[in-house]
Design a protein around this motif. Structure first.
Motif, mmCIF file in Angstrom:
data_model
loop_
_atom_site.group_PDB
_atom_site.id
_atom_site.type_symbol
_atom_site.label_atom_id
_atom_site.label_comp_id
_atom_site.label_asym_id
_atom_site.label_seq_id
_atom_site.Cartn_x
_atom_site.Cartn_y
_atom_site.Cartn_z
ATOM 1 N N THR A 89 1.140 -1.228 0.307
ATOM 2 C CA THR A 89 -0.046 -0.001 -0.017
ATOM 3 C C THR A 89 0.838 1.284 0.237
ATOM 4 O O THR A 89 1.777 1.594 0.089
ATOM 5 C CB THR A 89 -0.826 0.267 1.514
ATOM 6 N N ARG A 90 0.218 2.798 -1.023
ATOM 7 C CA ARG A 90 0.892 3.274 -0.433
ATOM 8 C C ARG A 90 0.029 4.386 0.965
ATOM 9 O O ARG A 90 0.995 5.643 0.517
ATOM 10 C CB ARG A 90 0.626 4.275 -1.809
ATOM 11 N N ASP A 91 -0.522 4.131 1.685
ATOM 12 C CA ASP A 91 -1.381 4.730 2.342
ATOM 13 C C ASP A 91 -0.132 3.978 3.986
ATOM 14 O O ASP A 91 0.702 3.023 4.218
ATOM 15 C CB ASP A 91 -2.262 4.549 2.876
ATOM 16 N N PRO A 92 -0.015 4.861 4.957
ATOM 17 C CA PRO A 92 0.495 4.652 6.548
ATOM 18 C C PRO A 92 -0.418 3.658 7.634
ATOM 19 O O PRO A 92 -1.094 3.486 6.298
ATOM 20 C CB PRO A 92 0.177 6.106 7.475
ATOM 21 N N ILE A 93 0.871 2.971 7.438
ATOM 22 C CA ILE A 93 0.339 1.549 8.029
ATOM 23 C C ILE A 93 0.208 1.801 9.638
ATOM 24 O O ILE A 93 0.975 2.370 10.422
ATOM 25 C CB ILE A 93 1.865 0.571 8.091
ATOM 26 N N ASP A 94 -1.610 1.333 9.706
ATOM 27 C CA ASP A 94 -1.919 1.820 10.528
ATOM 28 C C ASP A 94 -1.354 0.622 11.668
ATOM 29 O O ASP A 94 -2.663 -0.867 11.439
ATOM 30 C CB ASP A 94 -3.300 1.705 9.898
ATOM 31 N N GLU A 95 -0.508 1.013 12.407
ATOM 32 C CA GLU A 95 -0.033 -0.548 13.385
ATOM 33 C C GLU A 95 -1.151 -0.641 14.667
ATOM 34 O O GLU A 95 -1.400 -1.848 14.903
ATOM 35 C CB GLU A 95 0.873 -0.459 14.023
ATOM 36 N N ALA A 96 -1.509 0.310 14.952
ATOM 37 C CA ALA A 96 -2.363 -0.231 16.242
ATOM 38 C C ALA A 96 -3.923 -0.639 15.420
ATOM 39 O O ALA A 96 -4.583 -1.450 16.346
ATOM 40 C CB ALA A 96 -3.263 1.746 16.507
ATOM 41 N N GLY A 97 -4.109 0.018 14.468
ATOM 42 C CA GLY A 97 -5.778 -0.729 13.760
ATOM 43 C C GLY A 97 -5.155 -2.511 13.649
ATOM 44 O O GLY A 97 -6.381 -3.025 13.940
ATOM 45 N N LEU A 98 -4.035 -2.411 12.782
ATOM 46 C CA LEU A 98 -3.676 -4.105 12.287
ATOM 47 C C LEU A 98 -3.702 -5.272 14.702
ATOM 48 O O LEU A 98 -3.946 -5.726 13.818
ATOM 49 C CB LEU A 98 -2.595 -4.108 11.695
ATOM 50 N N VAL A 99 -2.537 -4.451 15.139
ATOM 51 C CA VAL A 99 -3.193 -4.861 16.350
ATOM 52 C C VAL A 99 -4.349 -4.882 17.049
ATOM 53 O O VAL A 99 -4.750 -6.316 17.732
ATOM 54 C CB VAL A 99 -1.686 -3.909 17.174
ATOM 55 N N ALA A 100 -5.425 -4.206 17.256
ATOM 56 C CA ALA A 100 -6.285 -4.240 17.177
ATOM 57 C C ALA A 100 -7.378 -5.193 16.790
ATOM 58 O O ALA A 100 -8.688 -6.343 17.570
ATOM 59 C CB ALA A 100 -6.889 -2.944 17.115
ATOM 60 N N GLY A 101 -6.663 -5.679 15.615
ATOM 61 C CA GLY A 101 -7.355 -6.820 14.494
ATOM 62 C C GLY A 101 -6.838 -7.981 14.568
ATOM 63 O O GLY A 101 -7.458 -8.970 13.608
ATOM 64 N N ARG A 102 -6.368 -8.457 15.645
ATOM 65 C CA ARG A 102 -5.510 -9.763 15.935
ATOM 66 C C ARG A 102 -6.700 -10.521 16.336
ATOM 67 O O ARG A 102 -7.254 -10.286 16.702
ATOM 68 C CB ARG A 102 -4.564 -9.655 16.986
ATOM 69 N N THR A 103 -6.993 -11.740 16.018
ATOM 70 C CA THR A 103 -7.006 -12.905 16.105
ATOM 71 C C THR A 103 -6.773 -13.786 15.998
ATOM 72 O O THR A 103 -5.765 -13.746 15.015
ATOM 73 C CB THR A 103 -8.121 -13.256 14.632
ATOM 74 N N LEU A 104 -6.485 -14.731 16.939
ATOM 75 C CA LEU A 104 -5.985 -16.007 17.217
ATOM 76 C C LEU A 104 -6.590 -17.479 18.281
ATOM 77 O O LEU A 104 -7.360 -16.435 19.393
ATOM 78 C CB LEU A 104 -4.403 -15.762 18.000
ATOM 79 N N SER A 105 -6.612 -18.001 17.884
ATOM 80 C CA SER A 105 -7.439 -19.673 18.798
ATOM 81 C C SER A 105 -6.642 -20.115 19.977
ATOM 82 O O SER A 105 -5.559 -19.111 20.210
ATOM 83 C CB SER A 105 -7.396 -20.865 17.392
ATOM 84 N N SER A 106 -7.634 -20.699 20.981
ATOM 85 C CA SER A 106 -7.112 -20.550 21.555
ATOM 86 C C SER A 106 -5.570 -21.396 22.118
ATOM 87 O O SER A 106 -5.775 -21.550 23.237
ATOM 88 C CB SER A 106 -8.248 -21.232 22.752
ATOM 89 N N GLY A 107 -5.652 -22.136 21.197
ATOM 90 C CA GLY A 107 -4.304 -22.942 21.179
ATOM 91 C C GLY A 107 -2.703 -22.073 21.290
ATOM 92 O O GLY A 107 -1.538 -22.294 21.387
ATOM 93 N N MET A 108 -2.960 -21.024 20.076
ATOM 94 C CA MET A 108 -1.927 -19.838 20.292
ATOM 95 C C MET A 108 -1.685 -19.148 21.816
ATOM 96 O O MET A 108 -2.114 -18.649 22.055
ATOM 97 C CB MET A 108 -2.459 -19.212 18.777
ATOM 98 N N GLY A 109 -0.162 -19.418 21.661
ATOM 99 C CA GLY A 109 0.287 -18.591 22.781
ATOM 100 C C GLY A 109 1.761 -17.427 22.845
ATOM 101 O O GLY A 109 1.960 -16.706 23.453
ATOM 102 N N ALA A 110 1.369 -17.219 21.453
ATOM 103 C CA ALA A 110 2.839 -16.182 21.006
ATOM 104 C C ALA A 110 2.191 -15.468 19.649
ATOM 105 O O ALA A 110 1.509 -16.251 18.907
ATOM 106 C CB ALA A 110 3.716 -16.406 20.824
ATOM 107 N N ALA A 111 2.445 -14.326 19.696
ATOM 108 C CA ALA A 111 2.238 -13.323 18.859
ATOM 109 C C ALA A 111 3.222 -12.149 18.358
ATOM 110 O O ALA A 111 3.239 -11.622 19.655
ATOM 111 C CB ALA A 111 0.494 -12.355 18.596
#
Lengths: 81, 143
Positions: free
Chosen positions: B8-30
């Protein structure tokens, strides 16, 4: 056949254009195309050892046999990140 | 393995990306990494980097890397955003996140994707000095 060639990054400045078309006889390999290309764009020949070659969106080496419809891209080592 | 890719040519929305994280119950590391443009390129002071990209090939090569990552079997998801065009000093040009069960796998996978990207993904950068900055960057993202 005619093969369109795109130069990426500073290769476009060295070539003096970002795209060209090379007419080659069949069968011709990428190496054969480069031989023609380097005559027209000698500045690129000096960088041949570090030149990366793609046909379409896949990397290929000099032995790749070109076919009608192929589009060749030449570019320097990549620098993402 | 879930995957998300954006060039993308747009600034990277890091806060939005972190807020949009999904992980299943078996996942322990992001693990995520943000690559930020430094104010120096070699010995020269710069104000930005101009990134150019062969977009169709870059997308294809990224997907191939993700295919190889999926074969490792330990990663639940990868998300990667690469900014192109003019990126000012202090702003992020690359953001990548890997989710897996354990941190060792997540760190290793994150590092692996970045290392491989720097070998095969057709993106290039050009330093922009304060003098250069008065000249507009190329408006065509595919050049």
């Amino acid at each position: 056949m005619t093969i369109p060639v795109t130069f990426w990054s500073y290769f476009a400045e060295l070539a003096g254009c970002s795209e060209t078309v090379v007419t080659v006889s069949e069968p011709t390999t990428v190496d054969g195309l480069l031989a023609s290309l380097y005559q027209a764009h000698p500045a690129l020949a000096e960088l041949r050892r570090s030149t990366l070659i793609a046909v379409g969106v896949e990397y290929q080496d000099g032995g790749y046999v070109l076919k009608p419809g192929d589009h060749v891209s030449l570019f320097p080592p990549v620098q993402g990140g | 393995m879930k995957r998300f890719l954006s060039i993308t040519r747009d600034p990277i929305d890091e806060a939005g990306l972190v807020a949009g994280r999904t992980l299943s119950s078996g996942m322990g590391a992001a693990v995520y990494f943000s690559g930020v443009v430094r104010g120096q390129e070699g010995a020269d002071a710069i104000v930005a980097l101009d990134y150019s990209c062969f977009i169709p090939m870059a997308e294809h090569q990224f997907q191939r890397l993700f295919d190889r990552l999926a074969q490792r079997g330990s990663v639940e998801s990868v998300r990667l955003v690469h900014r192109i065009g003019r990126v000012p000093v202090g702003e992020s040009s690359l953001w990548i996140e890997v989710v897996s069960a354990h941190r060792a796998e997540a760190f290793a996978a994150c590092q692996w994707v970045i290392d491989e990207m720097k070998q095969v993904v057709p993106i290039w950068k050009k330093p922009v000095t304060a003098v250069d900055a008065s000249i507009p960057s190329n408006p065509n993202p595919a050049s």
